[in-house]
Scaffold this motif. Structure first.
Motif, PDB file in Angstrom:
ATOM      1  N   GLU A 101       0.835  -1.198   0.000  1.00 15.99           N
ATOM      2  CA  GLU A 101       0.000   0.000   0.000  1.00 15.99           C
ATOM      3  C   GLU A 101       0.875   1.255   0.000  1.00 15.99           C
ATOM      4  O   GLU A 101       2.040   1.227   0.388  1.00 15.99           O
ATOM      5  CB  GLU A 101      -0.915   0.011   1.223  1.00 15.99           C
ATOM      6  N   ALA A 102       0.283   2.356  -0.435  1.00 18.90           N
ATOM      7  CA  ALA A 102       1.014   3.616  -0.475  1.00 18.90           C
ATOM      8  C   ALA A 102       0.064   4.781  -0.254  1.00 18.90           C
ATOM      9  O   ALA A 102      -1.098   4.749  -0.670  1.00 18.90           O
ATOM     10  CB  ALA A 102       1.731   3.783  -1.816  1.00 18.90           C
ATOM     11  N   GLU A 103       0.555   5.801   0.421  1.00 22.14           N
ATOM     12  CA  GLU A 103      -0.194   7.051   0.571  1.00 22.14           C
ATOM     13  C   GLU A 103       0.090   7.922  -0.640  1.00 22.14           C
ATOM     14  O   GLU A 103       1.250   8.087  -1.043  1.00 22.14           O
ATOM     15  CB  GLU A 103       0.244   7.774   1.838  1.00 22.14           C
ATOM     16  N   VAL A 104      -0.944   8.460  -1.247  1.00 19.72           N
ATOM     17  CA  VAL A 104      -0.799   9.281  -2.454  1.00 19.72           C
ATOM     18  C   VAL A 104      -1.100  10.734  -2.133  1.00 19.72           C
ATOM     19  O   VAL A 104      -2.098  11.052  -1.496  1.00 19.72           O
ATOM     20  CB  VAL A 104      -1.733   8.791  -3.583  1.00 19.72           C
ATOM     21  N   MET A 105      -0.204  11.609  -2.552  1.00 22.41           N
ATOM     22  CA  MET A 105      -0.387  13.050  -2.368  1.00 22.41           C
ATOM     23  C   MET A 105      -0.216  13.720  -3.724  1.00 22.41           C
ATOM     24  O   MET A 105       0.633  13.316  -4.515  1.00 22.41           O
ATOM     25  CB  MET A 105       0.663  13.576  -1.378  1.00 22.41           C
ATOM     26  N   GLU A 106      -1.030  14.717  -4.016  1.00 24.61           N
ATOM     27  CA  GLU A 106      -0.937  15.421  -5.294  1.00 24.61           C
ATOM     28  C   GLU A 106      -0.462  16.847  -5.097  1.00 24.61           C
ATOM     29  O   GLU A 106      -0.920  17.543  -4.191  1.00 24.61           O
ATOM     30  CB  GLU A 106      -2.291  15.433  -6.008  1.00 24.61           C
ATOM     31  N   MET A 107       0.467  17.254  -5.942  1.00 21.34           N
ATOM     32  CA  MET A 107       0.870  18.655  -6.011  1.00 21.34           C
ATOM     33  C   MET A 107       0.165  19.284  -7.198  1.00 21.34           C
ATOM     34  O   MET A 107       0.161  18.727  -8.292  1.00 21.34           O
ATOM     35  CB  MET A 107       2.386  18.781  -6.193  1.00 21.34           C
ATOM     36  N   ARG A 108      -0.433  20.442  -6.974  1.00 19.11           N
ATOM     37  CA  ARG A 108      -1.192  21.119  -8.022  1.00 19.11           C
ATOM     38  C   ARG A 108      -0.668  22.536  -8.226  1.00 19.11           C
ATOM     39  O   ARG A 108      -0.307  23.211  -7.265  1.00 19.11           O
ATOM     40  CB  ARG A 108      -2.667  21.197  -7.641  1.00 19.11           C
ATOM     41  N   ARG A 109      -0.698  22.981  -9.461  1.00 18.17           N
ATOM     42  CA  ARG A 109      -0.288  24.346  -9.757  1.00 18.17           C
ATOM     43  C   ARG A 109      -1.455  25.300  -9.589  1.00 18.17           C
ATOM     44  O   ARG A 109      -2.550  25.068 -10.125  1.00 18.17           O
ATOM     45  CB  ARG A 109       0.265  24.462 -11.175  1.00 18.17           C
TER      46      ARG A 109
ATOM     47  N   ALA B  98       2.002  29.149  -8.036  1.00 15.13           N
ATOM     48  CA  ALA B  98       2.425  28.467  -6.815  1.00 15.13           C
ATOM     49  C   ALA B  98       2.098  26.995  -6.967  1.00 15.13           C
ATOM     50  O   ALA B  98       1.179  26.625  -7.706  1.00 15.13           O
ATOM     51  CB  ALA B  98       1.722  29.047  -5.583  1.00 15.13           C
ATOM     52  N   GLU B  99       2.875  26.159  -6.308  1.00 13.34           N
ATOM     53  CA  GLU B  99       2.611  24.720  -6.293  1.00 13.34           C
ATOM     54  C   GLU B  99       2.045  24.384  -4.910  1.00 13.34           C
ATOM     55  O   GLU B  99       2.658  24.708  -3.892  1.00 13.34           O
ATOM     56  CB  GLU B  99       3.892  23.929  -6.542  1.00 13.34           C
ATOM     57  N   SER B 100       0.892  23.755  -4.875  1.00 13.37           N
ATOM     58  CA  SER B 100       0.224  23.495  -3.604  1.00 13.37           C
ATOM     59  C   SER B 100       0.099  22.001  -3.341  1.00 13.37           C
ATOM     60  O   SER B 100       0.025  21.186  -4.269  1.00 13.37           O
ATOM     61  CB  SER B 100      -1.163  24.132  -3.590  1.00 13.37           C
ATOM     62  N   PHE B 101       0.069  21.636  -2.068  1.00 13.34           N
ATOM     63  CA  PHE B 101      -0.223  20.269  -1.672  1.00 13.34           C
ATOM     64  C   PHE B 101      -0.732  20.290  -0.246  1.00 13.34           C
ATOM     65  O   PHE B 101      -0.555  21.267   0.490  1.00 13.34           O
ATOM     66  CB  PHE B 101       1.007  19.360  -1.801  1.00 13.34           C
ATOM     67  N   VAL B 102      -1.408  19.225   0.140  1.00 12.35           N
ATOM     68  CA  VAL B 102      -1.945  19.078   1.491  1.00 12.35           C
ATOM     69  C   VAL B 102      -1.375  17.803   2.088  1.00 12.35           C
ATOM     70  O   VAL B 102      -1.432  16.741   1.469  1.00 12.35           O
ATOM     71  CB  VAL B 102      -3.488  19.010   1.493  1.00 12.35           C
ATOM     72  N   LYS B 103      -0.787  17.909   3.276  1.00 10.33           N
ATOM     73  CA  LYS B 103      -0.222  16.748   3.968  1.00 10.33           C
ATOM     74  C   LYS B 103      -0.697  16.763   5.411  1.00 10.33           C
ATOM     75  O   LYS B 103      -0.525  17.755   6.121  1.00 10.33           O
ATOM     76  CB  LYS B 103       1.304  16.791   3.920  1.00 10.33           C
ATOM     77  N   ASP B 104      -1.318  15.666   5.827  1.00 15.77           N
ATOM     78  CA  ASP B 104      -1.809  15.526   7.193  1.00 15.77           C
ATOM     79  C   ASP B 104      -2.723  16.677   7.596  1.00 15.77           C
ATOM     80  O   ASP B 104      -2.660  17.199   8.714  1.00 15.77           O
ATOM     81  CB  ASP B 104      -0.645  15.411   8.180  1.00 15.77           C
ATOM     82  N   GLY B 105      -3.567  17.109   6.663  1.00 14.45           N
ATOM     83  CA  GLY B 105      -4.537  18.152   6.946  1.00 14.45           C
ATOM     84  C   GLY B 105      -4.005  19.567   6.913  1.00 14.45           C
ATOM     85  O   GLY B 105      -4.726  20.507   7.236  1.00 14.45           O
ATOM     86  N   ILE B 106      -2.745  19.752   6.528  1.00 14.19           N
ATOM     87  CA  ILE B 106      -2.135  21.087   6.497  1.00 14.19           C
ATOM     88  C   ILE B 106      -1.802  21.441   5.054  1.00 14.19           C
ATOM     89  O   ILE B 106      -1.212  20.637   4.331  1.00 14.19           O
ATOM     90  CB  ILE B 106      -0.867  21.149   7.362  1.00 14.19           C
ATOM     91  N   ALA B 107      -2.194  22.638   4.635  1.00 17.76           N
ATOM     92  CA  ALA B 107      -1.921  23.106   3.278  1.00 17.76           C
ATOM     93  C   ALA B 107      -0.557  23.771   3.210  1.00 17.76           C
ATOM     94  O   ALA B 107      -0.161  24.511   4.113  1.00 17.76           O
ATOM     95  CB  ALA B 107      -3.002  24.092   2.834  1.00 17.76           C
ATOM     96  N   PHE B 108       0.172  23.494   2.133  1.00 16.57           N
ATOM     97  CA  PHE B 108       1.491  24.070   1.891  1.00 16.57           C
ATOM     98  C   PHE B 108       1.534  24.688   0.508  1.00 16.57           C
ATOM     99  O   PHE B 108       0.814  24.272  -0.401  1.00 16.57           O
ATOM    100  CB  PHE B 108       2.582  23.003   1.997  1.00 16.57           C
ATOM    101  N   LEU B 109       2.421  25.664   0.341  1.00 13.93           N
ATOM    102  CA  LEU B 109       2.581  26.359  -0.934  1.00 13.93           C
ATOM    103  C   LEU B 109       4.065  26.595  -1.220  1.00 13.93           C
ATOM    104  O   LEU B 109       4.775  27.138  -0.374  1.00 13.93           O
ATOM    105  CB  LEU B 109       1.889  27.726  -0.909  1.00 13.93           C
ATOM    106  N   TRP B 110       4.510  26.172  -2.385  1.00 10.58           N
ATOM    107  CA  TRP B 110       5.832  26.589  -2.876  1.00 10.58           C
ATOM    108  C   TRP B 110       5.619  27.799  -3.782  1.00 10.58           C
ATOM    109  O   TRP B 110       4.904  27.713  -4.774  1.00 10.58           O
ATOM    110  CB  TRP B 110       6.490  25.477  -3.680  1.00 10.58           C
ATOM    111  N   GLU B 111       6.236  28.921  -3.447  1.00  9.61           N
ATOM    112  CA  GLU B 111       6.096  30.134  -4.241  1.00  9.61           C
ATOM    113  C   GLU B 111       7.462  30.701  -4.590  1.00  9.61           C
ATOM    114  O   GLU B 111       8.386  30.641  -3.777  1.00  9.61           O
ATOM    115  CB  GLU B 111       5.324  31.208  -3.468  1.00  9.61           C
ATOM    116  N   PRO B 112       7.604  31.283  -5.792  1.00 10.91           N
ATOM    117  CA  PRO B 112       8.853  31.980  -6.115  1.00 10.91           C
ATOM    118  C   PRO B 112       9.039  33.175  -5.191  1.00 10.91           C
ATOM    119  O   PRO B 112       8.069  33.854  -4.843  1.00 10.91           O
ATOM    120  CB  PRO B 112       8.640  32.439  -7.566  1.00 10.91           C
ATOM    121  N   GLU B 113      10.274  33.403  -4.776  1.00  6.00           N
ATOM    122  CA  GLU B 113      10.582  34.563  -3.954  1.00  6.00           C
ATOM    123  C   GLU B 113      10.721  35.785  -4.858  1.00  6.00           C
ATOM    124  O   GLU B 113      11.641  35.851  -5.675  1.00  6.00           O
ATOM    125  CB  GLU B 113      11.884  34.335  -3.183  1.00  6.00           C
ATOM    126  N   PRO B 114       9.837  36.774  -4.741  1.00  8.39           N
ATOM    127  CA  PRO B 114       9.869  37.916  -5.668  1.00  8.39           C
ATOM    128  C   PRO B 114      11.120  38.778  -5.539  1.00  8.39           C
ATOM    129  O   PRO B 114      11.525  39.426  -6.491  1.00  8.39           O
ATOM    130  CB  PRO B 114       8.602  38.702  -5.301  1.00  8.39           C
TER     131      PRO B 114
END
Length: 256
Positions: free
Chosen positions: A136-144, A173-189
């Motif tokens: 089995e595996a846990e699946v997480m999606e990163m979305r733009r 930004a690239e977003s994903f949710v892990k363990d109920g917490i939302a994260f965002l990768w964003e370029p540093e302006p």
């Protein structure tokens, strides 16, 4: 047994979230990221631990500078070499499947960039899998996520169900949710060739803010290496490593 955390499906517009100024990035880990060479599947790359050199690789006021990047590069080629924490293996020539192994050679995660996804085109989704054992595996999606114009800026952006718009785009930004917490990768302006990882947190009044928990820098966007610093007290190190590698590798994939 503690109650399961409810995974958020939406949060306020990612690009308008205020920063959590009370908790600036305070990294306690530093890693040198090396991605596998293009068009090869037989040459794994490594992620080296530079934490002992962290004071010379990050500044609380300046972040990651060119001098820090140069210092990190030099640290990886001196003898003795820094310890290897992870190994990256490319599973195909297109760069759409990559596995990450721990120092003992055990596969701890993998990611896939789907070749085609109905009505979503190519490159909008990256699938990340974490083995749980027993097949089995846990699946997480990163979305733009894409910043729109006009009324689009007032709408909530789904997480992780990102949307794609055909009008003029602004920031991404690239977003994903892990363990109920939302994260965002964003370029540093204000920093060339750098990305910051933000964790969406909520105050006692339920107001959302984004707290920087990691940063990644490169001297050139075409480089296959970079410097990653993170606060492992705020975010799982493996998640940070895997998502930044997936983003950079997906960017260079022939399917992009």
């Amino acid at each position: 047994m503690p109650a399961a955390t409810q995974i958020p499906t939406t949060y306020p517009n990612a690009f308008n979230l205020p920063l959590d100024l009370n908790h600036p990035l305070s990294p306690n880990r530093a890693l040198a990221i090396h991605l596998p060479s293009p068009l090869t599947t037989h040459k794994p790359s490594s992620i080296q631990d530079l934490t002992t050199r962290l004071p010379s690789l990050y500044s609380p006021t300046q972040g990651i500078t060119n001098e820090h990047l140069l210092s990190a590069h030099k640290a990886t080629i001196v003898s003795p070499s820094p310890p290897i924490d992870y190994v990256l293996e490319k599973q195909n020539l297109l760069g759409t499947h990559l596995a990450i192994l721990d120092a003992e050679g055990n596969e701890v995660a993998e990611w896939r960039l789907p070749v085609l996804r109905f009505r979503r085109g190519i490159g909008n989704i990256v699938e990340v899998k974490f083995p749980r054992g027993g097949g089995e595996a846990e699946v997480m999606e990163m979305r733009r996520l894409t910043e729109g114009k006009g009324k689009e800026k007032e709408k909530e952006l789904p997480v992780p169900i990102g949307t794609h718009h055909d009008h003029v785009h602004h920031r991404h930004a690239e977003s994903f949710v892990k363990d109920g917490i939302a994260f965002l990768w964003e370029p540093e302006p204000e920093a060339l060739y750098q990305k910051a990882l933000f964790k969406v947190v909520y105050d006692e009044n339920g107001k959302a803010r984004k707290r920087e928990v990691a940063r990644f820098g490169q001297q050139n966007p075409k480089d296959r290496e970079g410097l990653l610093v993170l606060d492992s007290r705020e975010v799982d190190e493996l998640i940070v490593v895997l998502t930044i590698c997936a983003m950079v590798e997906a960017k260079d994939s022939f399917l992009k």
